[in-house]
Design a protein around this motif. Structure first.
Motif, PDB file in Angstrom:
ATOM      1  N   LEU A 589      -8.717   8.587   3.256  1.00  0.00           N
ATOM      2  CA  LEU A 589      -8.631   7.001   2.922  1.00  0.00           C
ATOM      3  C   LEU A 589      -6.935   6.766   3.897  1.00  0.00           C
ATOM      4  O   LEU A 589      -5.992   7.327   2.908  1.00  0.00           O
ATOM      5  CB  LEU A 589      -7.976   7.676   1.346  1.00  0.00           C
ATOM      6  N   LYS A 590      -7.126   4.950   3.535  1.00  0.00           N
ATOM      7  CA  LYS A 590      -5.932   4.686   3.705  1.00  0.00           C
ATOM      8  C   LYS A 590      -6.233   3.425   3.639  1.00  0.00           C
ATOM      9  O   LYS A 590      -6.965   1.885   4.041  1.00  0.00           O
ATOM     10  CB  LYS A 590      -6.071   4.057   5.818  1.00  0.00           C
ATOM     11  N   HIS A 591      -5.530   3.285   2.383  1.00  0.00           N
ATOM     12  CA  HIS A 591      -5.769   1.895   1.592  1.00  0.00           C
ATOM     13  C   HIS A 591      -4.342   0.996   1.591  1.00  0.00           C
ATOM     14  O   HIS A 591      -3.334   2.150   0.673  1.00  0.00           O
ATOM     15  CB  HIS A 591      -6.434   2.357   0.597  1.00  0.00           C
ATOM     16  N   GLU A 592      -3.653   0.134   1.121  1.00  0.00           N
ATOM     17  CA  GLU A 592      -2.514  -0.397   0.306  1.00  0.00           C
ATOM     18  C   GLU A 592      -2.754   0.092  -0.883  1.00  0.00           C
ATOM     19  O   GLU A 592      -1.198  -0.090  -1.949  1.00  0.00           O
ATOM     20  CB  GLU A 592      -2.523  -1.619   0.872  1.00  0.00           C
ATOM     21  N   TYR A 593      -3.877   0.210  -1.712  1.00  0.00           N
ATOM     22  CA  TYR A 593      -3.580   0.586  -3.434  1.00  0.00           C
ATOM     23  C   TYR A 593      -4.295   2.007  -3.952  1.00  0.00           C
ATOM     24  O   TYR A 593      -4.601   1.974  -4.234  1.00  0.00           O
ATOM     25  CB  TYR A 593      -4.503  -0.705  -3.911  1.00  0.00           C
ATOM     26  N   GLU A 596      -0.742   7.498   0.287  1.00  0.00           N
ATOM     27  CA  GLU A 596      -0.722   8.199   0.904  1.00  0.00           C
ATOM     28  C   GLU A 596      -0.436   9.628   1.117  1.00  0.00           C
ATOM     29  O   GLU A 596       0.345  10.245   0.955  1.00  0.00           O
ATOM     30  CB  GLU A 596       0.300   7.457   1.898  1.00  0.00           C
ATOM     31  N   GLN A 644      -5.895  -4.857  -8.412  1.00  0.00           N
ATOM     32  CA  GLN A 644      -5.399  -3.597  -7.633  1.00  0.00           C
ATOM     33  C   GLN A 644      -6.040  -2.511  -6.856  1.00  0.00           C
ATOM     34  O   GLN A 644      -6.212  -2.082  -6.265  1.00  0.00           O
ATOM     35  CB  GLN A 644      -4.328  -3.639  -7.343  1.00  0.00           C
ATOM     36  N   GLN A 647      -9.661  -3.708  -6.450  1.00  0.00           N
ATOM     37  CA  GLN A 647      -9.607  -3.255  -5.557  1.00  0.00           C
ATOM     38  C   GLN A 647      -9.603  -1.460  -4.254  1.00  0.00           C
ATOM     39  O   GLN A 647     -10.298  -1.124  -3.438  1.00  0.00           O
ATOM     40  CB  GLN A 647      -8.961  -4.093  -4.294  1.00  0.00           C
ATOM     41  N   GLY A 648      -8.823  -0.906  -4.936  1.00  0.00           N
ATOM     42  CA  GLY A 648      -9.380   0.304  -4.254  1.00  0.00           C
ATOM     43  C   GLY A 648      -9.867   0.891  -4.911  1.00  0.00           C
ATOM     44  O   GLY A 648     -10.779   1.967  -3.203  1.00  0.00           O
ATOM     45  N   VAL A 651     -12.875   0.668  -1.854  1.00  0.00           N
ATOM     46  CA  VAL A 651     -12.814   1.001  -1.135  1.00  0.00           C
ATOM     47  C   VAL A 651     -13.269   2.543  -1.283  1.00  0.00           C
ATOM     48  O   VAL A 651     -14.154   3.495  -0.183  1.00  0.00           O
ATOM     49  CB  VAL A 651     -11.440   1.534  -0.454  1.00  0.00           C
ATOM     50  N   LYS A 681      -0.713   1.820  -7.043  1.00  0.00           N
ATOM     51  CA  LYS A 681      -1.461   2.730  -6.070  1.00  0.00           C
ATOM     52  C   LYS A 681      -2.727   4.027  -6.776  1.00  0.00           C
ATOM     53  O   LYS A 681      -1.904   4.099  -7.834  1.00  0.00           O
ATOM     54  CB  LYS A 681      -0.874   3.342  -5.891  1.00  0.00           C
TER      55      LYS A 681
END
Length: 809
Positions: A589-593, A596, A644, A647-648, A651, A681
């Motif tokens: 998983l590499k996503h802004e929301y 990490e 947000q 959107q996460g 993904v 997040k």
């Protein structure tokens, strides 16, 4: 002569041996011994000397009867015949029932149909054809066949297809290595039939020591005197207490196992079979190092590192063997680490024969059942009772692919002194669910990162529930070869610590993880300084640590991270699997929301994540309630957070990941570098599950451990709770209610039983405080999240479009 009986032995090279005995009894005894030896090891259908053979076996030979051959082997035999067998019969003894026979008939070559007519003793102890009550009138099979030839069995069935002269002989155009002839018979060599029998002279071998016995065999180390080399001598265990049916089955399976070695010839990665000793013992190549897994367990206990390249070499050689067997259509039936022997440390491995592939379960005396000598997770799911299958086990190439993938995982775990150990029959729910969901063993993240076509992807395809979809070994071999040629595995170094593992009690569990990640993903516990406890849950704790690498002199540039550690549990396998699952989920998983992943802390196996000092959305809102801050002032922010989160989740679903614990407590807030606002997040993937491409649902029996107030009805209403991608949509709707109603007390105070009862009656959570006036559309969208049928719920892409629509308006 009768005064001095003589027995002649002759072989294909034309050499003859004369043996003189003092009495006829001794001569017959010797001849009977050799003849019996031939029938046991070479061909139970025929004999070498008529004078010592039983009347029953004479009858079998006279009728060209196949002895103890299964239907599968019969089909293989027919497929290799030079002439077509249409309009022919084959008579064979049943390999599971004593004094039962089958007449197998090929009527039409074009349709390729086979009909099997069973012949056995009825209640009156006489022979007949199954289903024809009037036919049970014959003393033996030969009388029945004569009657069939004359069409005298039953007028209701056309029996001329069974004409005796149409029975196909069981040996055609083959020769034996030797022939026994007694002096009072005419010595006429005629046609001498060869076999694969290799006789070993027993006196050339000297006993040295005994190896650890298995369920069905005993093995010993002997010294071959001419060369002083060590060999392994193996024999079947005593079977005095077994039934005749079980003895026959084990003997047949043992001989079929040896045929694999004989058909492989002198392949460089297959153990050499030297032959049979005169005492009915097999002489095989011996390895000083033992099995690959035993060797690696020993290295792990001695704190010796195992490099990634070494492991890839082992996987390559195993794949090379399996490709060789697949090309020759030779299913092995018992692929596991125990059958892989290490002959050189550089490494060099060889595959052993399966020994005994099947056994007979006689616990139910009225219904004995053939069972595999292979247990989960190596046993393919199509043959497992756990998957409610009715398929009787048999060795298949597709099944070998399943076992191969598990063995690869077994080898990687052995490097860490950790076993794949299914505690049968008391198998845990976690293990059972993993097995049923085609995920029988953890695939480490290291395999995800190497190769253009991920090796981990190919291994998962080997566990496809539909066997024909499993990839060929040639494709796997090409992938492994490409990895070795490119040197990709050399980037992954093995780091070994001298300290023990406090969580699992296994000293080298860290080896697995040091292989899984490149060096920049590895954090040493000694470089992580504890600062404070951030939170604690049912499964683990999250704490704040400052990272101070020992090789860095100054304190500048030191970073802070959040480190999650699982609590030690009774089930070590379950804890280990949970860590691997969360790591595998987060690394993809590499996503802004989405929070990490930074790496893993060794040797404690903590999950290192980015530190977000603001904390969870739940704590943020609770603190505001305690300060009595106005709720309306953050309504716009809450809608942005929900947008947000959606959107996460899009993904996550594109990667076929079910979160299963979506709630405000697992939404972290972070500063947005592009504005002065905060962003949401998604975090905590400890309960998440990844769905294979061919699978739409995940079954889990651990419902009491899951947050039921956020779960969709299909997750707890059935006996077999199931999760799918739309299950998270229900949880998203509950999370939206939780956030937009300012963390309502009713959500947390409602009891489980009351909630389940209400949901089953069609009840929905009420309209939250922040869904009034201009935001009434939001509650309508939440209601679409709470449809009882998953397929009727709104999807995350539709939720995102809904936010975009009302945002522009």
């Amino acid at each position: 002569s009768k005064t001095s009986p003589t027995v002649y032995l002759s072989n294909l090279q034309g050499k003859h041996e004369e043996l003189h005995f003092s009495s006829m009894a001794e001569a017959l005894s010797f001849t009977s011994c050799v003849d019996g030896y031939y029938q046991v090891l070479v061909d139970p259908t025929h004999y070498l000397c008529r004078d010592v053979v039983s009347n029953m076996r004479l009858m079998y030979a006279r009728l060209h009867c196949f002895t103890n051959i299964s239907e599968t082997r019969l089909k293989e035999y027919v497929s290799f015949q030079p002439t077509p067998l249409h309009q022919c019969c084959l008579l064979r003894r049943c390999n599971t029932e004593f004094e039962s026979f089958y007449l197998s008939l090929w009527q039409q070559l074009q349709t390729d149909k086979t009909f099997h007519f069973k012949i056995h003793r009825g209640e009156n102890k006489l022979f007949g054809i199954f289903g024809l009550g009037a036919s049970y009138t014959f003393q033996n099979v030969e009388e029945l066949l004569v009657a069939l030839d004359k069409n005298e069995v039953c007028e209701d069935i056309k029996t001329d297809v069974f004409m005796k002269h149409r029975i196909y002989p069981s040996i055609q155009g083959k020769q034996l290595h030797f022939l026994i002839i007694s002096t009072w018979k005419t010595w006429n060599l005629g046609q001498i039939w060869p076999t694969i029998l290799i006789l070993i002279i027993n006196r050339r071998y000297k006993f040295k020591t005994m190896l650890y016995p298995t369920k069905h065999t005993h093995s010993y180390i002997h010294v071959y005197k001419p060369t002083n080399k060590l060999v392994m001598v193996r024999t079947l265990n005593e079977m005095d207490l077994y039934s005749n049916q079980r003895k026959d089955l084990l003997n047949e399976s043992y001989q079929e196992s040896l045929k694999i070695l004989s058909k492989c010839g002198n392949h460089i990665h297959v153990i050499t079979w030297f032959g049979n000793s005169s005492a009915n013992k097999e002489v095989l190549e011996y390895s000083n190092f033992g099995s690959v897994t035993a060797y690696m367990f020993k290295r792990a206990k001695e704190i010796v590192a195992t490099s990634a390249t070494w492991l890839m070499q082992v996987i390559y050689q195993l794949t090379h063997i399996m490709n060789y067997l697949e090309e020759r259509n030779l299913p092995h039936g018992r692929i596991c680490g125990e059958r892989l022997h290490l002959f050189r440390e550089d490494p060099w491995i060889k595959l052993a024969d399966p020994e005994v592939q099947v056994d007979l379960d006689e616990t139910k005396q009225n219904n004995p059942k053939i069972v595999p000598n292979l247990l989960p997770p190596w046993l393919p799911c199509e043959f497992s009772e756990m998957c409610s299958t009715t398929t009787q086990w048999k060795p298949t190439l597709a099944g070998d692919k399943w076992s191969f993938a598990v063995t690869v995982c077994e080898i990687l775990m052995a490097a860490a002194d950790f076993k794949i150990d299914y505690d049968l029959p008391q198998i845990s729910d976690v293990q059972k669910n993993c097995y049923m969901q085609s995920n029988p063993a953890p695939i480490h993240g290291w395999l995800n990162g190497i190769g253009k076509t991920s090796l981990a992807t190919l291994l998962r395809r080997c566990w496809d529930k539909f066997p024909p979809k499993r990839p060929s070994f040639r494709i796997i071999l090409q992938t492994v070869s490409r990895i070795l040629r490119s040197g990709e595995s050399e980037k992954y170094e093995t780091v070994v610590s001298n300290t023990g593992n406090a969580i699992f009690g296994h000293r080298k569990i860290e080896i697995i993880f040091s292989i899984e990640f490149p060096q920049e993903f590895i954090f040493r516990d000694k470089d992580l300084t504890f600062r404070q406890l951030l939170g604690e849950g049912q499964f683990g704790t999250v704490s704040l640590h400052q990272y101070c690498p020992s090789e860095t002199a100054s304190s500048s540039g030191h970073s802070t991270f959040a480190v999650k550690r699982f609590k030690p549990g009774e089930n070590k396998f379950q804890s280990h699997v949970e860590i691997i699952r969360e790591l595998q989920t987060m690394i993809s998983l590499k996503h802004e929301y989405v929070v990490e992943l930074k790496g893993i802390a060794l040797p404690s196996n903590g999950i290192v994540m980015e530190y977000l000092p603001i904390g969870s959305l739940y704590n943020y809102m609770i603190n505001r309630k305690k300060r009595k801050a106005p709720f309306k002032s953050i309504t716009g922010d809450l809608y942005r957070y929900l947008y947000q989160i959606a959107q996460g989740m899009v993904v996550l679903q594109e990667l076929r990941i079910i979160h299963r614990d979506l709630a405000a407590r697992n939404i972290l807030l972070a500063a947005d570098s592009n504005s002065n606002k905060m962003k949401a997040k998604i975090s905590d993937f400890g309960l998440s599950r990844s769905l294979p491409s061919h699978q739409e649902e995940y079954f889990d029996a651990q419902i009491p451990l899951l947050p039921i107030k956020w779960l969709s009805p299909e997750c707890y209403r059935n006996e077999n709770p199931q999760f799918n991608l739309q299950s998270d949509v229900w949880g998203y709707g509950v999370t939206a209610y939780e956030i937009l109603d300012n963390i309502p007390d009713t959500l947390y105070e409602m009891q489980r039983d009351e909630l389940v009862k209400r949901i089953n009656m069609g009840w929905k959570w009420p309209k939250p405080k922040a869904c009034l006036d201009d935001h009434a559309w939001m509650y309508k969208m939440m209601l679409k999240c709470w449809h009882m049928k998953p397929e009727e719920r709104i999807t995350f892409p539709e939720i995102v479009r809904c936010f975009q629509k009302y945002k522009t308006e």
